[in-house]
Design an enzyme around this catalytic site. Sequence first.
Site, PDB file in Angstrom:
ATOM      1  N   CYS A  60       0.898  -1.236   0.029  1.00  0.00           N
ATOM      2  CA  CYS A  60       0.181  -0.017   0.080  1.00  0.00           C
ATOM      3  C   CYS A  60       0.844   1.256  -0.097  1.00  0.00           C
ATOM      4  CB  CYS A  60      -0.876  -0.016   1.393  1.00  0.00           C
ATOM      5  SG  CYS A  60      -1.875  -1.540   1.470  1.00  0.00           S
ATOM      6  N   ARG A  85       1.119   2.157  -5.766  1.00  0.00           N
ATOM      7  CA  ARG A  85       1.371   0.947  -4.946  1.00  0.00           C
ATOM      8  C   ARG A  85       0.218   0.206  -4.776  1.00  0.00           C
ATOM      9  NH1 ARG A  85       6.172   2.038  -2.115  1.00  0.00           N
ATOM     10  NH2 ARG A  85       5.860   0.432  -0.883  1.00  0.00           N
ATOM     11  N   TRP A 112      -3.810  -1.905  -1.690  1.00  0.00           N
ATOM     12  CA  TRP A 112      -3.685  -3.074  -2.628  1.00  0.00           C
ATOM     13  C   TRP A 112      -4.214  -4.218  -1.764  1.00  0.00           C
ATOM     14  CZ3 TRP A 112      -1.602  -7.765  -3.399  1.00  0.00           C
ATOM     15  CH2 TRP A 112      -1.640  -8.474  -4.607  1.00  0.00           C
ATOM     16  N   ASN A 119       0.480  -0.831   6.101  1.00  0.00           N
ATOM     17  CA  ASN A 119       0.948  -1.399   5.074  1.00  0.00           C
ATOM     18  C   ASN A 119       1.491  -2.864   5.339  1.00  0.00           C
ATOM     19  OD1 ASN A 119       2.028  -2.495   2.643  1.00  0.00           O
ATOM     20  ND2 ASN A 119       3.700  -0.926   2.598  1.00  0.00           N
ATOM     21  N   GLY A 120       1.207  -3.948   4.883  1.00  0.00           N
ATOM     22  CA  GLY A 120       1.639  -5.226   5.476  1.00  0.00           C
ATOM     23  C   GLY A 120       0.488  -6.211   5.823  1.00  0.00           C
ATOM     24  N   GLU A 155      10.523 -10.506 -21.726  1.00  0.00           N
ATOM     25  CA  GLU A 155      10.218  -9.145 -21.415  1.00  0.00           C
ATOM     26  C   GLU A 155       9.120  -8.535 -22.142  1.00  0.00           C
ATOM     27  OE1 GLU A 155      10.278  -7.437 -18.713  1.00  0.00           O
ATOM     28  OE2 GLU A 155      10.009  -5.309 -19.280  1.00  0.00           O
ATOM     29  N   LYS A 206       5.465  -7.469 -20.813  1.00  0.00           N
ATOM     30  CA  LYS A 206       4.707  -6.169 -20.787  1.00  0.00           C
ATOM     31  C   LYS A 206       3.398  -6.338 -21.646  1.00  0.00           C
ATOM     32  CE  LYS A 206       6.913  -4.021 -18.984  1.00  0.00           C
ATOM     33  NZ  LYS A 206       7.934  -4.482 -18.288  1.00  0.00           N
ATOM     34  N   GLU A 248       0.712  -7.790 -19.132  1.00  0.00           N
ATOM     35  CA  GLU A 248       0.332  -7.066 -17.893  1.00  0.00           C
ATOM     36  C   GLU A 248      -0.192  -5.693 -18.315  1.00  0.00           C
ATOM     37  OE1 GLU A 248       3.476  -5.880 -15.271  1.00  0.00           O
ATOM     38  OE2 GLU A 248       5.100  -5.492 -17.093  1.00  0.00           O
ATOM     39  N   HIS A 260      11.082 -27.683 -30.289  1.00  0.00           N
ATOM     40  CA  HIS A 260      11.176 -28.690 -29.268  1.00  0.00           C
ATOM     41  C   HIS A 260       9.864 -28.549 -28.499  1.00  0.00           C
ATOM     42  CE1 HIS A 260      15.358 -29.486 -29.586  1.00  0.00           C
ATOM     43  NE2 HIS A 260      15.789 -28.161 -29.556  1.00  0.00           N
ATOM     44  N   LYS A 262       2.748  -1.805  -7.704  1.00  0.00           N
ATOM     45  CA  LYS A 262       4.233  -1.652  -8.110  1.00  0.00           C
ATOM     46  C   LYS A 262       5.405  -2.317  -7.198  1.00  0.00           C
ATOM     47  CE  LYS A 262       7.213   1.253 -10.600  1.00  0.00           C
ATOM     48  NZ  LYS A 262       7.206   0.495 -11.828  1.00  0.00           N
TER      49      LYS A 262
HETATM   50  C1  F6R Z   1       7.036  -5.719 -14.651  1.00  0.00           C
HETATM   51  C2  F6R Z   1       7.303  -5.257 -13.525  1.00  0.00           C
HETATM   52  C3  F6R Z   1       7.447  -6.305 -12.258  1.00  0.00           C
HETATM   53  C4  F6R Z   1       8.695  -5.905 -11.404  1.00  0.00           C
HETATM   54  C5  F6R Z   1       8.795  -6.908 -10.425  1.00  0.00           C
HETATM   55  C6  F6R Z   1      10.227  -6.457  -9.617  1.00  0.00           C
HETATM   56  O1  F6R Z   1       6.722  -4.426 -15.528  1.00  0.00           O
HETATM   57  O2  F6R Z   1       7.319  -4.168 -13.169  1.00  0.00           O
HETATM   58  O3  F6R Z   1       7.667  -7.495 -12.768  1.00  0.00           O
HETATM   59  O4  F6R Z   1       9.892  -5.717 -12.335  1.00  0.00           O
HETATM   60  O5  F6R Z   1       7.654  -6.968  -9.626  1.00  0.00           O
HETATM   61  O6  F6R Z   1      10.035  -5.136  -8.733  1.00  0.00           O
HETATM   62  P1  F6R Z   1      11.268  -4.480  -8.355  1.00  0.00           P
HETATM   63  O7  F6R Z   1      12.220  -4.178  -9.646  1.00  0.00           O
HETATM   64  O8  F6R Z   1      10.691  -3.078  -7.918  1.00  0.00           O
HETATM   65  O9  F6R Z   1      11.979  -5.458  -7.376  1.00  0.00           O
END
Ligand code: F6R
Length: 620
Positions: A5, A34, A82, A106-107, A489, A493, A496, A512, A615
């Site tokens: 959060c 967040r 969240w 938060n937690g 990657e 992208k 998500e 394979h 995030k």
């Molecule tokens: C994808 C994304 C996540 C973060 C992952 C790690 O776009 O943002 O996969 O890369 O949650 O987050 P950090 O880098 O903050 O440890």
Amino acid sequence: MGGMCGIVGYVGSPPASGRPLEVVIEGLRRLEYRGYDSAGVVVVTPEGLESTKKAGKLANLVEALEAAPLGLGTAAIGHTRWATHGAPNDTNAHPHRSGRTAVIHNGIVENFATLKAELLAEGVEFASETDTEVVAHLLDRAYDATGDLTSAMRQVVRRLDGTFTLLAVHAHHPDTVVGARHDSPLVVGLGEGENFLGSDVAAFIARTRQALELGQDEVVTITPTSVRVTDFDGKPVQARPFTVDWDASAAEKGGFRSFMDKEIADEPKAVADTLLGRTDADGQLVLDEIRIEESVLRAVNKIVVVACGTAAYAGHVAKYAIEHWCRIPVEVELAHEFRYRDPVVDERTLVVAVSQSGETMDTLMAVRHAREQGSTTLAIVNTHGSTIPRESDAVLYTHAGPEVAVASTKAFLAQITAAYLVGLYLAQLRGTLFSDEIASKLDELRVMPDKLQTVLDRSERVREIARWMADTPTVLFLGRHVGYPVAMEGALKLKELAYIHAEGFAAGELKHGPIALIEPGQPVFVVVPSPRGRHSLHSKVVSNIQEIRARGARTLVIAEDGDEAVVPFADEVFRVPRCPTLLAPLLTVVPLQVFACELAHAKGLDVDQPRNLAKSVTVE
Ligand code: F6R
């Protein structure tokens, strides 16, 4: 139940100004990445506590506050949630109140059921299903016993298991906010006649750049003119001051339609800033921040990169470069897998944790585990004042600036750049490359921002294709060598941001199994290595394109300028400037980021706040 959060606290300025609520809402806006399941605020007014909370995005809370304004006061706290468990409705939103006390969290309080049973037996009534409400009741009762909010907080936190950042206010203390942190982030912002608390510095960078780091298991009390920090037993603690070097405007959209668009446009600068000031007058790499004994680094016989998601793909890219330059075996592990499989690491292992936020709980736990095994830990992190660097032996900061969009873009490029600096530094130290080789690689890195700009300038075509493909149900991504993590990657992208099924494969793996997925019209992105690098690698990928094309795939090819070999088999070629093979991911990932972003816009989705995500994943 306040999983990951955003938390903001403020004290200062005369109540009539309305500033506390304004600062808290502004902070929540910057922290909304967040979590965005619900939001709430409480103000300590002369008449007592006044709070509002709303399910859904922050805009709902702002609307509710406009319809029914709260009274004015000197202190306020706010929360954006969240949900981990407990539906994201108005009742479960924070703050939670009990008597004259209000709390945000938060937690996760893991022993909340036991504590709740105890409180129920004493006749306490609960309004919500949350673990946080338990804390509110405990705190209110502890306050009644002690008359002091700070010592009440210390009493309560000693009874909690799990992870938490807590902020609390009390109706009798109109100019005080008390905070506590245990395994969840909290930083202090220092103002003139006002002070701030936030889950990260983004909460207050528009107001002050002076900040204090809080350590594990500390309680902080802020008033307009004082900040007091103690441990959970009440022993005073000297908090470490730091200056935030982020530009406040970097956390604004600045005319772009989304943060993500802006953050992609910022990529050349993110790479340039990460390289800045890391060599001395003679061109020698000087990574001052890496305060690990040179003898320890020379003795390293294995590197393990621990990270999650995009950061793990950055680690995966770096593996190819570091092994090549340093001749040290590099493993890349998802932090959550590493932690629970009894990994073989010891004093000669260098564990590199890569994280944008510096708060990812899985990655933090991996760091702790590695240290327990006697390994040396190095963090590659973007956010100052965060937990992972605090708990690692050394840190190399990426200077990507604040990343607000939930999906990581510019941080990925900065992470690769920083990891490459680590690789070259180790090569310098261990003598596995000549100094002129290192110098020329650094020169090649320094021209990458210009090349990146060229890729961005050419991105219109990929946008056009993305808009046409808005209805596509699935997209595949292929790559080899460093192009393989880039393919993964690209797929992440798209999943998500656009909620489209996507998968990244090593192109060599096609035969394979995955090639069975190819049917007429299936879009496939292929990341093609430079034809000037190892020839076999290039020609193998070209053969892969032919193979899928022959089975009807629609081939979307990312290839270097001048690579004509791909043209006959490509439905579409996206060009990137020439560069050495190992540096190519800094360019080839960009069209994939732009593609996912544009396609999500075309579907009318919120690219900055994709559904179900947050995030900073500060719970395991
Ligand atoms: C994808 C994304 C996540 C973060 C992952 C790690 O776009 O943002 O996969 O890369 O949650 O987050 P950090 O880098 O903050 O440890």
